[in-house]
Design an enzyme around this catalytic site. Structure first.
Site, PDB file in Angstrom:
ATOM      1  N   VAL A   1       0.805  -1.222   0.000  1.00  0.00           N
ATOM      2  CA  VAL A   1       0.000   0.000   0.000  1.00  0.00           C
ATOM      3  C   VAL A   1       0.841   1.277   0.000  1.00  0.00           C
ATOM      4  O   VAL A   1       0.313   2.358  -0.286  1.00  0.00           O
ATOM      5  CB  VAL A   1      -0.954  -0.016   1.212  1.00  0.00           C
ATOM      6  CG1 VAL A   1      -0.222   0.299   2.511  1.00  0.00           C
ATOM      7  CG2 VAL A   1      -2.137   0.922   1.009  1.00  0.00           C
ATOM      8  N   TYR A   2       2.127   1.200   0.295  1.00  0.00           N
ATOM      9  CA  TYR A   2       2.945   2.411   0.369  1.00  0.00           C
ATOM     10  C   TYR A   2       3.036   3.068  -1.010  1.00  0.00           C
ATOM     11  O   TYR A   2       3.537   2.471  -1.966  1.00  0.00           O
ATOM     12  CB  TYR A   2       4.351   2.101   0.869  1.00  0.00           C
ATOM     13  CG  TYR A   2       4.444   1.670   2.315  1.00  0.00           C
ATOM     14  CD1 TYR A   2       3.404   1.899   3.224  1.00  0.00           C
ATOM     15  CD2 TYR A   2       5.586   1.044   2.793  1.00  0.00           C
ATOM     16  CE1 TYR A   2       3.502   1.506   4.541  1.00  0.00           C
ATOM     17  CE2 TYR A   2       5.691   0.655   4.122  1.00  0.00           C
ATOM     18  CZ  TYR A   2       4.652   0.881   4.987  1.00  0.00           C
ATOM     19  OH  TYR A   2       4.749   0.487   6.296  1.00  0.00           O
ATOM     20  N   SER A   3       2.557   4.292  -1.069  1.00  0.00           N
ATOM     21  CA  SER A   3       2.583   5.077  -2.310  1.00  0.00           C
ATOM     22  C   SER A   3       2.020   4.277  -3.476  1.00  0.00           C
ATOM     23  O   SER A   3       2.567   4.276  -4.581  1.00  0.00           O
ATOM     24  CB  SER A   3       3.999   5.570  -2.613  1.00  0.00           C
ATOM     25  OG  SER A   3       4.461   6.427  -1.596  1.00  0.00           O
TER      26      SER A   3
END
Length: 326
Positions: free
Chosen positions: A60-62
């Protein structure tokens, strides 16, 4: 650099893990303060030069771009056999009823997507980013076991949850002969110590590797109380973590500053040294957006706080509402 076994596994990891949430396309996802690829690569290279072999990211990061950036850099700078890549699953990756969570469908789809973005055949540690109350935990654990049996992950881990939930998951895995969680990635630092009550004792008893996130409380432990940063001014999640106990937290920050001044070292080294000396902690996950952040994290391995200093750091703490599980 120091290296240690990850829980009861035979895997050797550096005592500092580089958290890669800071590296990603700032135009994607919810973190406008992240560093784009060309600015991120020097941090990954320097981490390797300092002996860090443990890298943590998440799907989900960036919006997946963190995995892409980290994967390309590690392919360019490192031997895959010598590094430990961890990523996570749970957060929303697309609209629709199956675009998030820990169902079998989500896990089996997201591991393949993460492997494509990372450019690797397997991850060393595949973690559930949060507990999913809407999916039976047995479904999640069986799917994770299948990921391991398929060779797509070497080990599995969990992140912030109640200790009873973690104990239940461990018991279900053992009862079914499934791959057991090897790690707990939890919220732990001088400003948030609620994990000391139940989770840390549970992890010590069960041989679980503890890899805390936010070891410097998103930078609050490294600067004067009134000082801000670009991240602190835009990070809404920070306010949910630390807004309710500001007076006591300020006193902790001042204690860190006093001990750092007396020792002639940066505050980050004192705060990190406290965490590294906490029984059961394996490898704090350090975010770095300036190169000296990595130097301070590694230098903290050589700082041995006295019992008196530890007592002074811990004295102002007051109980906090449980935070970081969402």
């Amino acid at each position: 650099m120091e290296y240690v076994k990850l829980g009861r596994t035979g895997l050797d990891v550096s005592r500092i893990c580089l958290g890669c949430m800071s590296y990603g396309d700032p135009g994607r996802g919810n973190h406008a303060w992240t560093l784009p690829e060309e600015e991120s690569r020097p941090f990954i290279r320097k981490a390797l030069e300092l002996g860090i072999n443990f890298f943590d990211t998440a799907n989900v990061y960036s919006a997946g771009t963190s995995e892409e950036i980290v994967g390309r850099a590690l392919r360019d700078f490192a031997n895959r056999d010598e590094i430990v890549i961890a990523t996570k699953v749970h957060g929303r990756m697309r609209p629709g009823p199956n675009g998030a969570g820990l169902s079998r469908k989500a896990i089996l789809g997201e591991i393949d997507a993460s492997l494509r973005r990372l450019g690797t055949d397997y991850v060393d540690l595949y973690q559930i980013h949060r507990f999913d109350p809407e999916t039976p935990i047995a479904e999640t654990l069986e799917a994770l076991n299948d990921v391991v049996r398929a060779g797509k992950a070497r080990y599995t881990g969990a992140s912030s949850m109640y200790s009873w939930q973690f104990a239940k998951a461990l018991a279900i895995s053992e009862r079914n002969g499934w791959a057991r969680f090897a790690t707990m990635q939890n919220h732990l630092n001088l400003l948030y110590r609620e994990e000391e009550r139940e989770m840390l004792p549970l992890c010590r008893e069960e041989g679980i590797g503890v890899i805390p996130w936010s070891p410097l409380a998103r930078g609050r432990l490294t600067r004067d109380w009134a000082e801000t940063s670009a991240r602190s001014e835009t990070d809404q999640y920070m306010r949910t973590l630390y807004a309710a106990t500001e007076e006591a937290d300020r006193q902790v920050v001042e204690a860190v500053a006093a001990i750092a001044a007396a020792r002639g070292v940066p505050r980050a080294q004192v705060a990190m040294a406290w965490l590294l000396q906490k029984p059961g902690v394996t490898a704090p996950i350090v975010g770095a957006t300036k190169l000296h952040h990595l130097d301070d994290a590694v230098a903290a391995l050589g700082v041995r706080l006295t019992a008196e200093e530890i007592a002074a750091l811990e004295a102002p703490y007051v109980p906090h509402a449980v935070a970081g599980f969402a």
